[in-house]
Scaffold this active site. Structure first.
Site, PDB file in Angstrom:
ATOM      1  N   LYS A   9       0.859  -1.196   0.000  1.00 33.26           N
ATOM      2  CA  LYS A   9       0.000   0.000   0.000  1.00 33.26           C
ATOM      3  C   LYS A   9       0.893   1.243   0.000  1.00 33.26           C
ATOM      4  O   LYS A   9       1.893   1.295   0.718  1.00 33.26           O
ATOM      5  CB  LYS A   9      -0.914   0.008   1.231  1.00 33.26           C
ATOM      6  CG  LYS A   9      -1.826   1.258   1.263  1.00 33.26           C
ATOM      7  CD  LYS A   9      -2.907   1.152   2.316  1.00 33.26           C
ATOM      8  CE  LYS A   9      -2.404   1.546   3.687  1.00 33.26           C
ATOM      9  NZ  LYS A   9      -3.522   1.815   4.630  1.00 33.26           N
ATOM     10  N   GLN A  58     -11.434   8.660  10.443  1.00 34.08           N
ATOM     11  CA  GLN A  58     -11.150   7.411  11.184  1.00 34.08           C
ATOM     12  C   GLN A  58     -12.152   7.218  12.317  1.00 34.08           C
ATOM     13  O   GLN A  58     -12.506   6.085  12.654  1.00 34.08           O
ATOM     14  CB  GLN A  58      -9.710   7.391  11.730  1.00 34.08           C
ATOM     15  CG  GLN A  58      -8.623   7.669  10.710  1.00 34.08           C
ATOM     16  CD  GLN A  58      -8.729   6.848   9.441  1.00 34.08           C
ATOM     17  OE1 GLN A  58      -9.112   5.669   9.467  1.00 34.08           O
ATOM     18  NE2 GLN A  58      -8.422   7.458   8.313  1.00 34.08           N
ATOM     19  N   GLY A  90      -4.739   7.751  16.509  1.00 37.47           N
ATOM     20  CA  GLY A  90      -4.198   8.885  15.760  1.00 37.47           C
ATOM     21  C   GLY A  90      -2.685   8.873  15.611  1.00 37.47           C
ATOM     22  O   GLY A  90      -2.156   9.288  14.576  1.00 37.47           O
ATOM     23  N   ALA A  91      -1.969   8.402  16.644  1.00 38.87           N
ATOM     24  CA  ALA A  91      -0.502   8.440  16.579  1.00 38.87           C
ATOM     25  C   ALA A  91       0.004   7.307  15.702  1.00 38.87           C
ATOM     26  O   ALA A  91      -0.034   6.139  16.096  1.00 38.87           O
ATOM     27  CB  ALA A  91       0.091   8.334  17.985  1.00 38.87           C
ATOM     28  N   ASP A  92       0.431   7.662  14.505  1.00 39.52           N
ATOM     29  CA  ASP A  92       0.916   6.646  13.572  1.00 39.52           C
ATOM     30  C   ASP A  92       2.152   7.133  12.828  1.00 39.52           C
ATOM     31  O   ASP A  92       2.446   6.681  11.735  1.00 39.52           O
ATOM     32  CB  ASP A  92      -0.200   6.257  12.587  1.00 39.52           C
ATOM     33  CG  ASP A  92      -0.627   7.435  11.722  1.00 39.52           C
ATOM     34  OD1 ASP A  92      -0.223   8.577  12.033  1.00 39.52           O
ATOM     35  OD2 ASP A  92      -1.334   7.236  10.730  1.00 39.52           O
ATOM     36  N   LYS A 109       4.111  11.851  16.992  1.00 42.09           N
ATOM     37  CA  LYS A 109       2.674  11.981  17.289  1.00 42.09           C
ATOM     38  C   LYS A 109       2.363  11.341  18.641  1.00 42.09           C
ATOM     39  O   LYS A 109       2.943  10.305  18.997  1.00 42.09           O
ATOM     40  CB  LYS A 109       1.831  11.310  16.202  1.00 42.09           C
ATOM     41  CG  LYS A 109       1.722  12.114  14.912  1.00 42.09           C
ATOM     42  CD  LYS A 109       0.801  11.378  13.960  1.00 42.09           C
ATOM     43  CE  LYS A 109       0.404  12.201  12.758  1.00 42.09           C
ATOM     44  NZ  LYS A 109      -0.485  11.447  11.856  1.00 42.09           N
ATOM     45  N   SER A 165      -2.677   1.574  18.021  1.00 39.40           N
ATOM     46  CA  SER A 165      -2.822   1.201  16.613  1.00 39.40           C
ATOM     47  C   SER A 165      -1.946   2.083  15.734  1.00 39.40           C
ATOM     48  O   SER A 165      -2.067   3.312  15.767  1.00 39.40           O
ATOM     49  CB  SER A 165      -4.290   1.370  16.206  1.00 39.40           C
ATOM     50  OG  SER A 165      -4.434   1.435  14.816  1.00 39.40           O
TER      51      SER A 165
HETATM   52  N1  LIG Z   1      -3.628   3.857  13.321  1.00 35.54           N
HETATM   53  C1  LIG Z   1      -4.025   3.760  12.091  1.00 35.54           C
HETATM   54  O1  LIG Z   1      -4.146   2.673  11.542  1.00 35.54           O
HETATM   55  C2  LIG Z   1      -4.376   5.000  11.328  1.00 35.54           C
HETATM   56  C3  LIG Z   1      -4.982   4.882  10.066  1.00 35.54           C
HETATM   57  C4  LIG Z   1      -5.353   6.042   9.389  1.00 35.54           C
HETATM   58  C5  LIG Z   1      -5.093   7.280   9.952  1.00 35.54           C
HETATM   59  N2  LIG Z   1      -4.465   7.357  11.164  1.00 35.54           N
HETATM   60  C6  LIG Z   1      -4.190   8.667  11.778  1.00 35.54           C
HETATM   61  O2  LIG Z   1      -5.371   9.050  12.439  1.00 35.54           O
HETATM   62  C7  LIG Z   1      -5.409  10.501  12.511  1.00 35.54           C
HETATM   63  C8  LIG Z   1      -6.757  10.994  12.021  1.00 35.54           C
HETATM   64  O3  LIG Z   1      -6.939  10.636  10.676  1.00 35.54           O
HETATM   65  P1  LIG Z   1      -8.314  11.027   9.934  1.00 35.54           P
HETATM   66  O4  LIG Z   1      -8.238  10.409   8.583  1.00 35.54           O
HETATM   67  O5  LIG Z   1      -9.465  10.736  10.810  1.00 35.54           O
HETATM   68  O6  LIG Z   1      -8.123  12.605   9.850  1.00 35.54           O
HETATM   69  P2  LIG Z   1      -9.272  13.724   9.774  1.00 35.54           P
HETATM   70  O7  LIG Z   1      -8.571  14.973   9.393  1.00 35.54           O
HETATM   71  O8  LIG Z   1     -10.390  13.233   8.939  1.00 35.54           O
HETATM   72  O9  LIG Z   1      -9.801  13.834  11.292  1.00 35.54           O
HETATM   73  C9  LIG Z   1      -9.004  14.256  12.381  1.00 35.54           C
HETATM   74  C10 LIG Z   1      -9.911  15.081  13.304  1.00 35.54           C
HETATM   75  O10 LIG Z   1      -9.213  15.326  14.532  1.00 35.54           O
HETATM   76  C11 LIG Z   1      -9.631  16.627  14.966  1.00 35.54           C
HETATM   77  N3  LIG Z   1      -8.693  17.122  15.966  1.00 35.54           N
HETATM   78  C12 LIG Z   1      -7.489  17.703  15.796  1.00 35.54           C
HETATM   79  N4  LIG Z   1      -6.944  17.990  17.000  1.00 35.54           N
HETATM   80  C13 LIG Z   1      -7.836  17.587  17.948  1.00 35.54           C
HETATM   81  C14 LIG Z   1      -7.854  17.605  19.367  1.00 35.54           C
HETATM   82  N5  LIG Z   1      -6.829  18.096  20.068  1.00 35.54           N
HETATM   83  N6  LIG Z   1      -8.932  17.094  20.019  1.00 35.54           N
HETATM   84  C15 LIG Z   1      -9.976  16.575  19.322  1.00 35.54           C
HETATM   85  N7  LIG Z   1     -10.016  16.532  17.960  1.00 35.54           N
HETATM   86  C16 LIG Z   1      -8.949  17.030  17.286  1.00 35.54           C
HETATM   87  C17 LIG Z   1      -9.676  17.454  13.693  1.00 35.54           C
HETATM   88  O11 LIG Z   1     -10.457  18.619  13.855  1.00 35.54           O
HETATM   89  C18 LIG Z   1     -10.289  16.456  12.719  1.00 35.54           C
HETATM   90  O12 LIG Z   1     -11.694  16.568  12.655  1.00 35.54           O
HETATM   91  C19 LIG Z   1      -4.218  10.985  11.698  1.00 35.54           C
HETATM   92  O13 LIG Z   1      -3.144  11.249  12.590  1.00 35.54           O
HETATM   93  C20 LIG Z   1      -3.864   9.785  10.825  1.00 35.54           C
HETATM   94  O14 LIG Z   1      -2.514   9.788  10.408  1.00 35.54           O
HETATM   95  C21 LIG Z   1      -4.119   6.254  11.862  1.00 35.54           C
END
Ligand SMILES: NC(=O)c1ccc[n+]([C@@H]2O[C@H](COP(=O)([O-])OP(=O)(O)OC[C@H]3O[C@@H](n4cnc5c(N)ncnc54)[C@H](O)[C@@H]3O)[C@@H](O)[C@H]2O)c1
Length: 331
Positions: free
Chosen positions: A75, A146, A229-231, A235, A302
């Site tokens: 991917k 997510q 979120g931490a990936d 982070k 995750s």
């Molecule tokens: N672990 C995994 O497998 C995996 C997979 C995909 C994405 N991610 C990570 O997950 C995170 C989110 O991805 P996404 O696609 O949902 O992004 P997204 O931009 O769609 O959503 C993130 C949301 O978090 C909000 N946010 C920011 N700071 C905040 C805070 N302090 N408190 C509450 N909300 C807050 C933003 O306003 C936004 O709505 C990214 O860091 C991404 O890299 C992890």
């Protein structure tokens, strides 16, 4: 093999993937991928990062092989937190699925939808094995893409009385609400993260934060946290006291230490690798225990594994092949 006998490569759009692969299948396929991982049968080098700090983003290359599913591939995915302002997803992906025996490219498919489903499904599998079965209160910190798929997975596994939401962006909260009209009466918007997680049995964090969003004293005894979120290096969403006092289960040791919730506390000497209790696959296949007490705090760290993507891609490919869907082409 004659050129004419070669299988075509199937091009699979996100729309088609969405039509044939949903969270129910996602949960099954991802649990199976974690089981194979726990049994030590998968092959998966840690993801490679191409950092673009000047663009506020990064790319990752994620290869994997799952012999039990006869699946191999890679991917290519990004994380650009500024993309929402450009009306683009933060995370977008393409998956190449190849025949493990011959390397023939079987499919090239959209991976954006698959990433969302497999990430939600991993959270669902983690909560199935680690959260209390009687969990009734859910808290979502971060309401983006997510969070929506985490909620979709958890709703298939638990009956929640309340689902508390916190996101500084009104639009994110509204978009999440719109996706779940049947849950409208149970969705409650919190004013801050502390109010959001108060008394929650399951907490999900899906923010791109680089500093803790949640403090230990806000988390109820017996809670399970999906820290999603931490990936990437740097982070962090959780106060390290949560990790020190809780039971930490990661998706993959090397990847979590490099880029998961534990990466910053380990880098800063505040948490040790030895403090990680298990990998999720070890719990799924019964090698390690999951939750041992009702008042224990459990954390699933995750980072997102290539085996989740390639297992899902194999499922999507097989369904397309059976039904003749997708655009066929020869390279
Ligand atoms: N672990 C995994 O497998 C995996 C997979 C995909 C994405 N991610 C990570 O997950 C995170 C989110 O991805 P996404 O696609 O949902 O992004 P997204 O931009 O769609 O959503 C993130 C949301 O978090 C909000 N946010 C920011 N700071 C905040 C805070 N302090 N408190 C509450 N909300 C807050 C933003 O306003 C936004 O709505 C990214 O860091 C991404 O890299 C992890």
């Amino acid at each position: 093999m004659q050129k004419s006998e070669r299988p075509d490569t199937i091009l699979i759009s996100g729309e088609l993937a969405e039509a044939i692969f949903d969270m129910e299948q996602g949960l099954k396929v991802v649990e199976q991928a974690f089981r194979e991982h726990g049994e030590g049968r998968t092959r998966m080098p840690s993801k490679i990062y191409l950092d673009l700090p000047e663009m506020n983003g990064d790319f990752r290359a994620m290869p994997a092989y799952l012999p039990g599913m006869d699946a191999s591939g890679v991917k290519w995915v990004n994380s650009h937190p500024g993309n929402r302002a450009r009306s683009l997803p933060t995370v977008m992906a393409i998956i190449i699925l190849s025949d493990p025996a011959t390397a023939l490219p079987l499919a090239i498919m959209d991976g954006t939808y698959i990433t969302r489903v497999r990430t939600g499904a991993a959270g669902g599998v983690a909560a199935k094995y680690l959260a209390r079965k009687d969990s009734r209160r859910l808290a979502l910190v971060g309401c983006g893409a997510q969070a929506i798929s985490q909620l979709e997975a958890l709703l298939r596994l638990f009956r929640f009385d309340t689902i508390s939401l916190f996101d500084p962006k009104d639009q994110a909260v509204e978009e999440l609400r719109e996706q779940f009209p049947a849950e409208a009466s149970r969705l409650e918007r919190a004013q801050d993260p502390q109010q959001c997680v108060a008394g929650a049995d399951i907490v999900v964090t899906t923010t791109p934060s680089r500093q803790p969003v949640l403090r230990r004293e806000w988390i109820a005894k017996g809670a399970h946290i999906n820290a999603v979120g931490a990936d990437a290096p740097g982070k962090q969403e959780l106060d390290e006291k949560i990790l020190l006092e809780g039971t930490v289960v990661v998706d993959d040791l090397d990847q979590a230490i490099h880029s998961g919730e534990v990466n910053v506390p380990i880098r800063d000497g505040k948490f040790r690798r030895e403090g990680i209790a298990a990998q999720l696959g070890d719990v799924v296949c019964g090698k390690k225990p999951g939750r041992s007490r009702p008042d224990e705090i459990t954390i699933f760290d995750s980072t997102g594994l290539a085996i989740q993507d390639i297992a899902a891609a194999r499922y999507v490919y097989d369904e397309c092949k059976k039904s003749g869907k997708g655009n066929h082409m020869r390279f």
